[in-house]
Write a protein that holds these residues in place. Sequence first.
Motif, PDB file in Angstrom:
ATOM      1  N   THR A  78       0.794  -1.214  -0.039  1.00  8.96           N
ATOM      2  CA  THR A  78       0.057  -0.026  -0.073  1.00  8.96           C
ATOM      3  C   THR A  78       0.741   1.369   0.048  1.00  8.96           C
ATOM      4  OG1 THR A  78      -1.672   1.215   1.278  1.00  8.96           O
ATOM      5  CG2 THR A  78      -0.256  -0.161   2.591  1.00  8.96           C
TER       6      THR A  78
ATOM      7  N   ARG B  80      -0.332   4.118   0.783  1.00  5.12           N
ATOM      8  CA  ARG B  80      -0.963   4.883   2.038  1.00  5.12           C
ATOM      9  C   ARG B  80      -1.442   4.180   3.419  1.00  5.12           C
ATOM     10  NH1 ARG B  80      -5.916   8.189  -0.496  1.00  5.12           N
ATOM     11  NH2 ARG B  80      -3.971   9.103  -1.472  1.00  5.12           N
ATOM     12  N   MET B  81      -0.195   4.076   4.228  1.00  2.00           N
ATOM     13  CA  MET B  81      -0.497   3.357   5.537  1.00  2.00           C
ATOM     14  C   MET B  81      -1.304   4.118   6.490  1.00  2.00           C
ATOM     15  SD  MET B  81       0.526   0.584   6.672  1.00  2.00           S
ATOM     16  CE  MET B  81       0.660  -0.347   8.387  1.00  2.00           C
ATOM     17  N   ASP B  82      -2.583   3.829   6.714  1.00  2.00           N
ATOM     18  CA  ASP B  82      -3.469   4.760   7.650  1.00  2.00           C
ATOM     19  C   ASP B  82      -4.045   4.011   8.570  1.00  2.00           C
ATOM     20  OD1 ASP B  82      -5.037   3.394   5.958  1.00  2.00           O
ATOM     21  OD2 ASP B  82      -6.081   5.247   4.979  1.00  2.00           O
ATOM     22  N   GLN B  83      -4.868   4.508   9.355  1.00  3.78           N
ATOM     23  CA  GLN B  83      -5.514   3.904  10.422  1.00  3.78           C
ATOM     24  C   GLN B  83      -6.294   2.537  10.019  1.00  3.78           C
ATOM     25  OE1 GLN B  83      -4.827   4.077  13.776  1.00  3.78           O
ATOM     26  NE2 GLN B  83      -5.865   2.302  14.088  1.00  3.78           N
ATOM     27  N   SER B  84      -7.189   2.790   9.043  1.00  2.00           N
ATOM     28  CA  SER B  84      -7.768   1.669   8.522  1.00  2.00           C
ATOM     29  C   SER B  84      -6.875   0.647   7.753  1.00  2.00           C
ATOM     30  CB  SER B  84      -8.468   2.267   7.163  1.00  2.00           C
ATOM     31  OG  SER B  84      -7.764   2.467   6.016  1.00  2.00           O
TER      32      SER B  84
ATOM     33  N   GLN C  37      -4.148  -0.357   9.203  1.00  2.00           N
ATOM     34  CA  GLN C  37      -3.723  -0.715  10.678  1.00  2.00           C
ATOM     35  C   GLN C  37      -4.851  -1.713  11.172  1.00  2.00           C
ATOM     36  OE1 GLN C  37      -0.816  -0.965  12.317  1.00  2.00           O
ATOM     37  NE2 GLN C  37       0.366   0.977  11.182  1.00  2.00           N
TER      38      GLN C  37
ATOM     39  N   ASP D  33       5.131  -0.661   2.957  1.00  2.00           N
ATOM     40  CA  ASP D  33       4.592   0.882   2.879  1.00  2.00           C
ATOM     41  C   ASP D  33       5.575   1.518   1.622  1.00  2.00           C
ATOM     42  OD1 ASP D  33       3.873   3.350   2.915  1.00  2.00           O
ATOM     43  OD2 ASP D  33       4.359   3.764   4.832  1.00  2.00           O
TER      44      ASP D  33
ATOM     45  N   SER E  70       5.356   4.298   0.166  1.00  5.95           N
ATOM     46  CA  SER E  70       5.187   5.811   0.046  1.00  5.95           C
ATOM     47  C   SER E  70       6.499   6.412   0.367  1.00  5.95           C
ATOM     48  CB  SER E  70       4.287   6.302   1.045  1.00  5.95           C
ATOM     49  OG  SER E  70       4.602   6.069   2.366  1.00  5.95           O
TER      50      SER E  70
END
Length: 396
Positions: free
Chosen positions: A347, A349-353, A355, A372, A374
């Motif tokens: 991904t 975009r390593m965001d909270q979703s 995780q 990640d 990015s």
Amino acid sequence: MITKQTFHVIGFVLLLFAVFSGHWFFFLFGGFFFFLPAAQDWWAKSMSKWVSLEWTSDQTRVLSGTPVHITVRLHNRSWLPLPATWLRFTLPEHVTVEGADEVRILNHRTSVRLRFDLPMRKSASRSLILIPNKRGTVWLTDVQSETLPLLGEEPTAMTLPVSFSLLVYPLPLALSPVVLAESEPDGNRLSRQRQQDDATFQRGVRSYMPGDRFKHIHWKATAKTGSLETRLFEYTAHPNWRIVGHILPSYEPMMQKYNDITNERTISCLAALAGLCRRKSVGYELYLTVKQRGREHFHLPAGSGKAHHLHVMTQLAQMHHFVTTPLAPVLRRLEGAHGKEAILIVTPRMDQSVQSSAERLIQCGHQVAVLDVSSDPVIIQRFRHARLKKRSVMMG
């Protein structure tokens, strides 16, 4: 005034002078000027029968940035010479051409011109080097030809058919060679929950799915059912990986951001993982967050070997104008997979979703690692099982 009109005017004046003078020489000379444009028109229409183009290349499938050697041969089977013959064709802007007489960028296309001087009943050849710098397919279906006319001043134009296609694979990212090993389960134990088909023993048939090998098609069952059937083999304990690629929309209006460069980096990382699995002889299946033939996401069944690797690389190279879907539903679908799976999420975009989805997969018993992409270098994050604290209950 073009040459044809000039010849007609000169011929008309000579014929008019011949009428008043009565000299037969002026009749012949004036008729000759009317004959030249007609002969030129006949030659322009019949050139396709005498002139042909041959296009050969040493490779048809290459990685981005790989030079491809092209040989262009022009054959003249007529009894008339073809001096100062120019061939012009266009390629995508990202293709670099070496060895041509003229290379220009016009309207976001690479325009190439080659000059040939063909004697009668002879052939001439030129060598070019094409360097594609972007994944995709490079097509060439026709080449425009312009030759110096023998009976006039305007060049004679002709379209020569060519059949050439070059499949350009994405250039893999430089990944650490221990990425796959670090993502394997602790102990690397083989179990019946981590299964892969073994081609030694057959146990049945199933409906054909895109990505199945041609040699595994069961032709007798196909003839009976009227649809393609694929052989099912006995299970072995070799592990399969599930690689999930997170593709972002090309443009996000809320963020006013273009993600083309980010998506290309994600695709390059997926290509690197495919090559790593190929070298390690690890079977894997691929999920992408793009719609495929009415499905909510792209899914390539599990496989290994050269044919599966080429199929994956071809899909990555030809992925254009896609419609993206969210990552969460794909990961939610994997939560219900039977047994213990090894899931690798790529991904940008390593965001909270992401995780939260990884933690839910861990709770379902799966092994999860997230790449990640990015940043450079690629960061790998490995999720482990959380130890549950046991509570002792005192009964009174």
